[in-house]
Design a protein around this motif. Structure first.
Motif, PDB file in Angstrom:
ATOM      1  N   ILE A 248      18.384   4.857   5.790  1.00  0.00           N
ATOM      2  CA  ILE A 248      17.166   5.632   6.058  1.00  0.00           C
ATOM      3  C   ILE A 248      15.969   4.709   5.831  1.00  0.00           C
ATOM      4  CG2 ILE A 248      15.803   7.639   5.353  1.00  0.00           C
ATOM      5  CD1 ILE A 248      18.580   8.796   4.348  1.00  0.00           C
ATOM      6  N   ASP A 249      15.325   4.324   6.931  1.00  0.00           N
ATOM      7  CA  ASP A 249      14.253   3.333   6.849  1.00  0.00           C
ATOM      8  C   ASP A 249      12.889   4.023   6.756  1.00  0.00           C
ATOM      9  OD1 ASP A 249      12.552   1.247   7.005  1.00  0.00           O
ATOM     10  OD2 ASP A 249      13.333   0.423   8.884  1.00  0.00           O
ATOM     11  N   LEU A 250      12.301   3.989   5.562  1.00  0.00           N
ATOM     12  CA  LEU A 250      11.028   4.683   5.346  1.00  0.00           C
ATOM     13  C   LEU A 250       9.834   3.751   5.410  1.00  0.00           C
ATOM     14  CD1 LEU A 250      11.869   7.045   2.323  1.00  0.00           C
ATOM     15  CD2 LEU A 250      11.880   7.618   4.725  1.00  0.00           C
ATOM     16  N   ARG A 251      10.049   2.504   5.802  1.00  0.00           N
ATOM     17  CA  ARG A 251       8.994   1.505   5.640  1.00  0.00           C
ATOM     18  C   ARG A 251       7.709   1.801   6.431  1.00  0.00           C
ATOM     19  NH1 ARG A 251      12.662  -3.798   6.236  1.00  0.00           N
ATOM     20  NH2 ARG A 251      13.581  -2.411   7.768  1.00  0.00           N
ATOM     21  N   LYS A 252       7.854   2.581   7.527  1.00  0.00           N
ATOM     22  CA  LYS A 252       6.681   2.784   8.399  1.00  0.00           C
ATOM     23  C   LYS A 252       5.731   3.870   7.914  1.00  0.00           C
ATOM     24  CE  LYS A 252       8.627   1.195  12.711  1.00  0.00           C
ATOM     25  NZ  LYS A 252       9.696   1.738  13.546  1.00  0.00           N
ATOM     26  N   ASN A 253       6.274   4.968   7.432  1.00  0.00           N
ATOM     27  CA  ASN A 253       5.396   6.131   7.211  1.00  0.00           C
ATOM     28  C   ASN A 253       5.655   6.819   5.866  1.00  0.00           C
ATOM     29  OD1 ASN A 253       7.899   6.984   7.895  1.00  0.00           O
ATOM     30  ND2 ASN A 253       7.269   8.503   9.403  1.00  0.00           N
ATOM     31  N   TYR A 254       5.976   6.054   4.867  1.00  0.00           N
ATOM     32  CA  TYR A 254       6.255   6.648   3.559  1.00  0.00           C
ATOM     33  C   TYR A 254       5.174   6.271   2.551  1.00  0.00           C
ATOM     34  CZ  TYR A 254       8.492   7.065  -1.037  1.00  0.00           C
ATOM     35  OH  TYR A 254       8.751   7.348  -2.353  1.00  0.00           O
ATOM     36  N   SER A 255       4.604   7.288   1.913  1.00  0.00           N
ATOM     37  CA  SER A 255       3.636   7.012   0.863  1.00  0.00           C
ATOM     38  C   SER A 255       3.917   7.891  -0.358  1.00  0.00           C
ATOM     39  CB  SER A 255       2.215   7.238   1.378  1.00  0.00           C
ATOM     40  OG  SER A 255       1.301   6.673   0.456  1.00  0.00           O
ATOM     41  N   ASP A 256       3.111   7.738  -1.373  1.00  0.00           N
ATOM     42  CA  ASP A 256       3.336   8.461  -2.623  1.00  0.00           C
ATOM     43  C   ASP A 256       1.976   8.914  -3.176  1.00  0.00           C
ATOM     44  OD1 ASP A 256       5.342   8.914  -5.008  1.00  0.00           O
ATOM     45  OD2 ASP A 256       3.540   8.032  -5.876  1.00  0.00           O
ATOM     46  N   CYS A 257       1.901  10.192  -3.561  1.00  0.00           N
ATOM     47  CA  CYS A 257       0.615  10.733  -4.040  1.00  0.00           C
ATOM     48  C   CYS A 257       0.085   9.935  -5.231  1.00  0.00           C
ATOM     49  CB  CYS A 257       0.771  12.195  -4.440  1.00  0.00           C
ATOM     50  SG  CYS A 257       1.290  13.255  -3.092  1.00  0.00           S
ATOM     51  N   GLY A 258       1.000   9.486  -6.101  1.00  0.00           N
ATOM     52  CA  GLY A 258       0.592   8.726  -7.281  1.00  0.00           C
ATOM     53  C   GLY A 258      -0.035   7.383  -6.937  1.00  0.00           C
ATOM     54  N   LEU A 259       0.318   6.861  -5.750  1.00  0.00           N
ATOM     55  CA  LEU A 259      -0.277   5.591  -5.313  1.00  0.00           C
ATOM     56  C   LEU A 259      -1.574   5.825  -4.555  1.00  0.00           C
ATOM     57  CD1 LEU A 259       2.862   3.684  -3.953  1.00  0.00           C
ATOM     58  CD2 LEU A 259       1.578   3.180  -6.029  1.00  0.00           C
ATOM     59  N   MET A 260      -1.700   7.031  -3.955  1.00  0.00           N
ATOM     60  CA  MET A 260      -2.866   7.304  -3.106  1.00  0.00           C
ATOM     61  C   MET A 260      -4.097   7.703  -3.905  1.00  0.00           C
ATOM     62  SD  MET A 260      -0.743   9.457  -0.320  1.00  0.00           S
ATOM     63  CE  MET A 260      -2.061  10.077   0.690  1.00  0.00           C
ATOM     64  N   ILE A 261      -3.883   8.396  -5.025  1.00  0.00           N
ATOM     65  CA  ILE A 261      -5.011   9.020  -5.728  1.00  0.00           C
ATOM     66  C   ILE A 261      -5.922   8.008  -6.435  1.00  0.00           C
ATOM     67  CG2 ILE A 261      -3.769   9.537  -7.898  1.00  0.00           C
ATOM     68  CD1 ILE A 261      -5.212  12.394  -7.640  1.00  0.00           C
ATOM     69  N   TYR A 262      -5.374   6.874  -6.825  1.00  0.00           N
ATOM     70  CA  TYR A 262      -6.196   5.845  -7.472  1.00  0.00           C
ATOM     71  C   TYR A 262      -6.159   4.549  -6.677  1.00  0.00           C
ATOM     72  CZ  TYR A 262      -5.667   8.745 -11.715  1.00  0.00           C
ATOM     73  OH  TYR A 262      -5.665   9.762 -12.614  1.00  0.00           O
ATOM     74  N   ASP A 263      -7.202   3.740  -6.849  1.00  0.00           N
ATOM     75  CA  ASP A 263      -7.144   2.364  -6.401  1.00  0.00           C
ATOM     76  C   ASP A 263      -6.571   1.595  -7.601  1.00  0.00           C
ATOM     77  OD1 ASP A 263      -7.620  -0.321  -5.904  1.00  0.00           O
ATOM     78  OD2 ASP A 263      -9.393   0.110  -4.682  1.00  0.00           O
ATOM     79  N   ILE A 264      -5.270   1.359  -7.569  1.00  0.00           N
ATOM     80  CA  ILE A 264      -4.562   0.913  -8.763  1.00  0.00           C
ATOM     81  C   ILE A 264      -5.158  -0.353  -9.377  1.00  0.00           C
ATOM     82  CG2 ILE A 264      -2.334  -0.014  -9.550  1.00  0.00           C
ATOM     83  CD1 ILE A 264      -0.992   2.149  -7.977  1.00  0.00           C
ATOM     84  N   ASN A 265      -5.514  -1.310  -8.550  1.00  0.00           N
ATOM     85  CA  ASN A 265      -6.045  -2.566  -9.100  1.00  0.00           C
ATOM     86  C   ASN A 265      -7.465  -2.411  -9.601  1.00  0.00           C
ATOM     87  OD1 ASN A 265      -3.655  -3.971  -8.654  1.00  0.00           O
ATOM     88  ND2 ASN A 265      -4.226  -4.358  -6.521  1.00  0.00           N
ATOM     89  N   ARG A 266      -8.323  -1.826  -8.771  1.00  0.00           N
ATOM     90  CA  ARG A 266      -9.741  -1.694  -9.157  1.00  0.00           C
ATOM     91  C   ARG A 266      -9.889  -0.786 -10.378  1.00  0.00           C
ATOM     92  NH1 ARG A 266     -13.451   2.153  -7.782  1.00  0.00           N
ATOM     93  NH2 ARG A 266     -12.151   3.005  -6.122  1.00  0.00           N
ATOM     94  N   GLN A 267      -9.114   0.309 -10.421  1.00  0.00           N
ATOM     95  CA  GLN A 267      -9.259   1.262 -11.524  1.00  0.00           C
ATOM     96  C   GLN A 267      -8.302   0.985 -12.686  1.00  0.00           C
ATOM     97  OE1 GLN A 267      -9.054   4.846  -8.692  1.00  0.00           O
ATOM     98  NE2 GLN A 267     -10.688   5.455 -10.079  1.00  0.00           N
ATOM     99  N   ASP A 268      -7.545  -0.085 -12.595  1.00  0.00           N
ATOM    100  CA  ASP A 268      -6.587  -0.477 -13.629  1.00  0.00           C
ATOM    101  C   ASP A 268      -5.655   0.669 -14.022  1.00  0.00           C
ATOM    102  OD1 ASP A 268      -5.299  -2.064 -15.455  1.00  0.00           O
ATOM    103  OD2 ASP A 268      -6.760  -1.741 -17.065  1.00  0.00           O
ATOM    104  N   MET A 269      -4.903   1.172 -13.039  1.00  0.00           N
ATOM    105  CA  MET A 269      -4.075   2.351 -13.258  1.00  0.00           C
ATOM    106  C   MET A 269      -2.583   2.017 -13.368  1.00  0.00           C
ATOM    107  SD  MET A 269      -5.878   4.886 -13.731  1.00  0.00           S
ATOM    108  CE  MET A 269      -7.588   5.371 -13.603  1.00  0.00           C
TER     109      MET A 269
END
Lengths: 333, 148
Positions: A248-269
């Motif tokens: 099952i190849d999810l590479r094209k259209n798979y995301s995660d709410c935990g990754l979307m809600i913050y800018d992980i690098n800028r907000q140090d999350m």
């Protein structure tokens, strides 16, 4: 069959999202209905603040659905606090029949799933699904005091301060609709590190997503977006990796709410966001906005939860995970 | 489901991002050293007064505890500690923070069952095992004196 097709396709007629300061500074900032400048929402304790978020979220959803609280025949709600008190105190004044749920971070999908099935079965015409989490409350209950000077590991996730509410109805019209659901199973693969929830929850997501595609015969390309709840950076990569192994190849259209809600690098999350309010606010904010704009028509939402308590972790038990699936499609019945 | 538990644990341990040990250790060394150097400075400063040496030795940790408690209350200690790590944890500053931070959090549950009961949830083990090991040390010290 684990997948349940909902023939009456219950519609999502109203939604509301409320977040705290850090979430409002993140990439999805413009999509949330209401945010606070801090974490207090005008209250003197964080527990009350979380309840207030649920109250505001449900009121916003009701306003969008143009209906009053008396129209709600059942509300399914949950949060991370002991005994689900955030939901109880936040929703008591609505006077609606109430079911308190606990599915950790998967609770919003659990609430949507139960609401949709009961509306589909004709038992109710209008239900509400509401969940929340609050960073300060979760820190107190699960980890250290807020002002405690410690360091977090890179795999740790931050509990989102946020709430989401959705009104599920049998109404006709052009609304996003819940067309399929699949209740999750408890999956335990022996992960004990409470600072790596992504690893603990990923097997449940893999189990649910794999069985869904196997049973329905769909492929990931059939969807605009496949969205897990809050696996964060670790779990997201793990789920994608393992599912690829199952073909099952999810590479094209798979995301995660935990990754979307913050800018992980800028907000140090660190590894991203988590909590009942994470996917609830992302779905009721960002995703529903994109449905309104017509950018999304077919979304697979798989919310994941880590079913543990501070006591079980201290006693050395591993962390079981769960993943409930809800398919949301645009359009008429 | 058919994911092998052993293999999965190994996979997760292999891919989990590790803490930057060198950076953390270096920050702890510099910050912890700076706190101790500051304490030495305080000692020299207090030493210039007419206070006896014992009082000076007591005043130095009292000042550090006060400053750590104050900065915890002002909400800046945790920001510094996030960078400094063990540098703020190991000196007496860490102990002060470990007592003040739960006291602040649990204020909402009242002065008795909140602040009073929960103030030592983090520092409690340090006190218990600190006292226990000092008693053990005392016994060993006494035995050495008797036997040697």
């Amino acid at each position: 069959m684990r997948v349940k097709k909902l023939n009456r396709k219950p519609s999502l007629i109203g939604w509301g999202s409320v977040v705290g300061k850090r979430e409002s500074e993140g990439p999805l900032s413009d999509d949330f209905d209401i945010h606070d400048k801090g974490e207090c929402f005008g209250m003197n304790t964080w527990e009350k603040a979380e309840s207030e978020m649920q109250r505001i979220a449900l009121n916003t959803a009701l306003a969008k659905a143009k209906m009053g609280a008396e129209s709600i025949e059942a509300v399914f709600a949950g949060d991370l606090q002991n005994q689900c008190v955030s939901s109880v105190f936040g929703l008591a004044d609505f006077g609606a029949p109430f079911f308190g749920l606990y599915g950790a971070c998967s609770t919003f999908a659990e609430a949507l799933l139960l609401s949709a099935m009961l509306v589909d079965g004709g038992n109710f015409d209008t239900c509400a699904a509401v969940t929340s989490s609050h960073f300060c409350v979760a820190e107190r209950q699960y980890r250290f005091p807020l002002e405690y000077g410690g360091q977090r590991t890179p795999t740790a996730q931050r509990t989102v301060t946020g709430a989401g509410a959705a009104i599920i109805s049998s109404a006709n019209g052009n609304f996003p609709r819940i067309t399929e659901v699949m209740p999750g199973r408890i999956v335990n693969k022996g992960i004990k590190d409470a600072n790596n929830m992504g690893a603990a929850m990923a097997p449940a997501a893999i189990d649910t997503i794999r069985d869904y595609f196997n049973e329905t015969g769909y492929s990931p390309e059939d969807f605009d977006l496949i969205l897990t709840g809050d696996l964060g950076a670790e779990g997201h990569a793990t789920a994608m990796d393992y599912l690829l192994g199952y073909g099952i190849d999810l590479r094209k259209n798979y995301s995660d709410c935990g990754l979307m809600i913050y800018d992980i690098n800028r907000q140090d999350m660190h590894a991203g966001g988590s909590g009942c309010g994470c996917s609830a606010s992302v779905i009721c904010g960002h995703i529903m906005k994109r449905f309104e704009k017509g950018e999304l028509k077919n979304v697979l939402y798989v919310a994941t939860g880590a079913l543990m308590s501070p006591s079980t972790s201290k006693q050395g038990l591993s962390i079981p995970g769960i993943a409930h699936l809800v398919r949301i499609e645009a359009g008429r019945r | 489901m058919d994911i092998n538990e052993k293999e999965y644990k190994k996979y997760c341990a292999g891919r989990a991002k590790k803490s930057p040990v060198f950076k953390d250790t270096f920050a702890a060394f510099i910050c912890g050293g700076a706190i101790c150097a500051f304490a030495e400075g305080l000692k020299a400063l207090y030493g210039m007064t007419s206070l006896p040496e014992d009082t000076v030795k007591m005043l130095v940790p009292v000042t550090l505890v006060f400053l750590a408690a104050l900065s915890t209350g002002l909400g800046v200690f945790d920001d510094f500690a996030k960078f400094a790590g063990a540098g703020t944890l190991v000196p007496i500053t860490g102990f002060a923070n470990a007592v003040v931070s739960p006291a602040m959090d649990d204020k909402s549950e009242g002065l008795i069952m909140g602040v009073g009961a929960k103030m030592f949830t983090i520092a409690g083990p340090v006190i218990v095992y600190g006292v226990l090991s000092s008693a053990l040390y005392g016994v060993i010290y006494w035995l050495c004196e008797v036997l040697l």
